[in-house]
Design a protein around this motif. Structure first.
Motif, PDB file in Angstrom:
ATOM      1  N   ARG A  78      13.481  -5.749   3.331  1.00  0.00           N
ATOM      2  CA  ARG A  78      13.818  -4.499   2.786  1.00  0.00           C
ATOM      3  C   ARG A  78      12.741  -3.543   2.475  1.00  0.00           C
ATOM      4  NH1 ARG A  78      18.244  -7.273  -1.288  1.00  0.00           N
ATOM      5  NH2 ARG A  78      19.659  -7.971   0.392  1.00  0.00           N
ATOM      6  N   ARG A  79      13.176  -2.305   2.617  1.00  0.00           N
ATOM      7  CA  ARG A  79      12.075  -1.211   2.508  1.00  0.00           C
ATOM      8  C   ARG A  79      11.103  -1.007   3.713  1.00  0.00           C
ATOM      9  NH1 ARG A  79      13.073   1.895  -1.573  1.00  0.00           N
ATOM     10  NH2 ARG A  79      11.051   2.867  -1.653  1.00  0.00           N
ATOM     11  N   GLY A  81      12.517  -0.053   6.604  1.00  0.00           N
ATOM     12  CA  GLY A  81      13.255   0.576   7.758  1.00  0.00           C
ATOM     13  C   GLY A  81      14.343   0.112   8.633  1.00  0.00           C
ATOM     14  N   VAL A  82      14.343  -1.138   8.264  1.00  0.00           N
ATOM     15  CA  VAL A  82      15.330  -2.011   9.342  1.00  0.00           C
ATOM     16  C   VAL A  82      16.941  -1.322   9.040  1.00  0.00           C
ATOM     17  CG1 VAL A  82      16.492  -4.399   9.317  1.00  0.00           C
ATOM     18  CG2 VAL A  82      13.996  -4.132   9.097  1.00  0.00           C
ATOM     19  N   GLY A  83      17.231  -1.167   7.524  1.00  0.00           N
ATOM     20  CA  GLY A  83      18.602  -0.555   7.547  1.00  0.00           C
ATOM     21  C   GLY A  83      18.776   0.685   8.295  1.00  0.00           C
ATOM     22  N   ARG A  84      17.762   1.665   7.950  1.00  0.00           N
ATOM     23  CA  ARG A  84      17.933   2.785   8.764  1.00  0.00           C
ATOM     24  C   ARG A  84      17.881   2.978  10.242  1.00  0.00           C
ATOM     25  NH1 ARG A  84      13.411   7.155   8.029  1.00  0.00           N
ATOM     26  NH2 ARG A  84      12.853   7.698  10.380  1.00  0.00           N
ATOM     27  N   ALA A  85      16.891   1.846  10.912  1.00  0.00           N
ATOM     28  CA  ALA A  85      17.199   1.787  12.272  1.00  0.00           C
ATOM     29  C   ALA A  85      18.436   1.088  12.720  1.00  0.00           C
ATOM     30  CB  ALA A  85      15.877   0.905  12.598  1.00  0.00           C
ATOM     31  N   LEU A  86      19.252   0.241  11.824  1.00  0.00           N
ATOM     32  CA  LEU A  86      20.334  -0.139  12.203  1.00  0.00           C
ATOM     33  C   LEU A  86      21.550   0.768  12.264  1.00  0.00           C
ATOM     34  CD1 LEU A  86      20.141  -3.940  10.482  1.00  0.00           C
ATOM     35  CD2 LEU A  86      20.673  -3.271  12.966  1.00  0.00           C
ATOM     36  N   THR A  87      21.338   1.493  11.202  1.00  0.00           N
ATOM     37  CA  THR A  87      22.420   2.632  10.767  1.00  0.00           C
ATOM     38  C   THR A  87      22.381   3.646  12.167  1.00  0.00           C
ATOM     39  OG1 THR A  87      22.262   2.501   8.592  1.00  0.00           O
ATOM     40  CG2 THR A  87      23.105   4.343   9.440  1.00  0.00           C
ATOM     41  N   ASN A 110      25.128   2.622  -5.808  1.00  0.00           N
ATOM     42  CA  ASN A 110      24.372   2.041  -4.762  1.00  0.00           C
ATOM     43  C   ASN A 110      23.191   2.670  -4.060  1.00  0.00           C
ATOM     44  OD1 ASN A 110      23.309   0.256  -2.950  1.00  0.00           O
ATOM     45  ND2 ASN A 110      25.311  -0.534  -2.241  1.00  0.00           N
ATOM     46  N   THR A 111      22.225   2.880  -5.280  1.00  0.00           N
ATOM     47  CA  THR A 111      21.073   3.942  -4.703  1.00  0.00           C
ATOM     48  C   THR A 111      20.295   3.516  -3.439  1.00  0.00           C
ATOM     49  OG1 THR A 111      19.722   2.928  -6.012  1.00  0.00           O
ATOM     50  CG2 THR A 111      20.763   4.782  -7.010  1.00  0.00           C
ATOM     51  N   ALA A 112      20.319   2.196  -3.308  1.00  0.00           N
ATOM     52  CA  ALA A 112      19.607   1.812  -2.049  1.00  0.00           C
ATOM     53  C   ALA A 112      20.413   2.021  -0.697  1.00  0.00           C
ATOM     54  CB  ALA A 112      19.261   0.354  -2.096  1.00  0.00           C
ATOM     55  N   ALA A 113      21.767   1.884  -0.754  1.00  0.00           N
ATOM     56  CA  ALA A 113      22.480   2.263   0.257  1.00  0.00           C
ATOM     57  C   ALA A 113      22.616   3.702   0.599  1.00  0.00           C
ATOM     58  CB  ALA A 113      23.816   1.608   0.136  1.00  0.00           C
ATOM     59  N   THR A 118      21.486   8.445   3.863  1.00  0.00           N
ATOM     60  CA  THR A 118      20.897   9.575   3.892  1.00  0.00           C
ATOM     61  C   THR A 118      19.693   9.787   4.590  1.00  0.00           C
ATOM     62  OG1 THR A 118      21.797  10.072   1.769  1.00  0.00           O
ATOM     63  CG2 THR A 118      19.957  11.522   2.372  1.00  0.00           C
ATOM     64  N   ALA A 119      18.737   8.851   4.614  1.00  0.00           N
ATOM     65  CA  ALA A 119      17.711   8.971   5.464  1.00  0.00           C
ATOM     66  C   ALA A 119      18.045   8.730   6.955  1.00  0.00           C
ATOM     67  CB  ALA A 119      16.732   7.637   5.240  1.00  0.00           C
ATOM     68  N   ALA A 120      18.980   8.076   7.424  1.00  0.00           N
ATOM     69  CA  ALA A 120      19.615   8.077   8.672  1.00  0.00           C
ATOM     70  C   ALA A 120      20.524   9.220   9.236  1.00  0.00           C
ATOM     71  CB  ALA A 120      20.202   6.676   9.020  1.00  0.00           C
ATOM     72  N   GLY A 121      20.565   9.995   8.153  1.00  0.00           N
ATOM     73  CA  GLY A 121      21.065  11.427   8.686  1.00  0.00           C
ATOM     74  C   GLY A 121      22.691  11.648   8.179  1.00  0.00           C
TER      75      GLY A 121
END
Length: 136
Positions: A78-79, A81-87, A110-113, A118-121
């Protein structure tokens, strides 16, 4: 990091540590066979670090859109960029399919989500209530 689409039941079963509960083989088979279902897996140095699932939905007056159904990243990755890249990879898949958009329901605390999407657009689209039916 490498992101690729899951195409076998074995891949989904191997991603069990990313799901809320252990995956079942028959459900994994049905998921892969269902039109419009997408599961993308992220590998970091050969380790299965994350997954995102999406479902393409079609409506007669709207066309096609993708619902980001679930995103999960292994705690140790976590933290990074994996979640952002997947999104972003799921959004690219949606565009490739000709979808007009993509959406996800997120708990407002759910601040992490929220930060990941948001980072993914993604942008906020107001507050809504999610109502569910349980068919046990």
């Amino acid at each position: 990091m490498e992101i690729r689409r899951a195409t076998t039941t074995a891949e989904l079963l191997a991603a069990g540590h990313l799901f809320d509960a252990p995956p079942r083989e028959e459900w994994a088979q049905r998921f892969l066979a269902a039109p419009g279902h997408v599961m993308l897996l992220a590998y970091a140095d050969g380790f299965l670090a994350g997954m995102v699932s999406g479902i393409e939905m079609l409506h007669p007056d709207k066309g096609a859109e993708i619902c980001l159904y679930e995103l999960s990243v292994d705690e140790g990755h976590r933290r990074r960029g994996v979640g952002r890249a997947l999104t972003e990879a799921l959004a690219k898949e949606a565009r490739t399919r000709g979808c007009y958009g993509m959406w996800v329901g997120v708990d407002t605390d759910n601040t992490a989500a929220l930060a990941t999407y948001t980072a993914a657009g993604a942008r906020g689209d107001g507050v809504f209530a999610m109502l569910t039916w349980d068919f046990d």
